[in-house]
Design a protein around this motif. Structure first.
Motif: not given
Length: 163
Positions: A12-14, A141-142, A147-152, A80-85
């Motif tokens: 989140f801070l990132f 990052v957008c 993707q995070l918003l859709r996942k949550f 829930y997040l990979g390292r790719k992006l």
């Protein structure tokens, strides 16, 4: 669960720092640098030195913090997040640091001594490389944020029973 909370907090801070730093960079690149063309030669060195302190505090230090946070997200991603992006974002932003240290900062040091239109034009011309790297990181990052918003959103809907 605590480890996931810490990793999510770092993520989140990132994301916040990427949005902040992108905004400051665009102001720097398109408002500050271009306006230097209008500054009188006898005032330029003093203005440049004065602004440098603010640029370091408002942009450079936060950009360094953002980069450290990006490294932490790559090394310790939430489950829930990979390292790719995050890894691609870090690689793209590395170009900003490379261009800064090899091209932009040496020009800035020379401009500290006085106005030089040739150097100023070179700064503006080569700044497009940094703009490209910065915008690439911001877009990545957008996408990550989307993707995070859709996942949550799916997670929240499943918990409320609306799916």
């Amino acid at each position: 669960m605590k480890q996931q909370t810490v990793r999510t907090g770092i993520l989140f801070l990132f994301i916040l720092m990427v949005f902040y730093c992108y905004g400051t960079r665009m102001m720097d690149y398109f408002a500050i640098y271009h306006s230097w063309k209008l500054v009188a030669e006898e005032d330029f060195a003093r203005l440049h030195q004065y602004q440098s302190v603010f640029i370091i505090n408002i942009f450079v230090i936060p950009a360094a913090v953002m980069t450290v946070l990006n490294i932490l997200v790559v090394l310790f991603p939430p489950p829930y997040l990979g390292r790719k992006l995050p890894g691609i974002a870090l690689a793209v932003y590395a170009f900003d640091w490379i261009f800064s240290f090899t091209i932009q900062i040496p020009i800035q040091f020379q401009l500290h001594n006085g106005k030089n239109m040739e150097l100023l034009n070179e700064l503006l011309r080569t700044n497009w490389w940094r703009f490209t790297a910065d915008t690439g990181q911001f877009v990545i990052v957008c996408i990550l944020f989307w993707q995070l918003l859709r996942k949550f959103e799916g997670f929240a809907a499943a918990r409320s029973g609306s799916i």
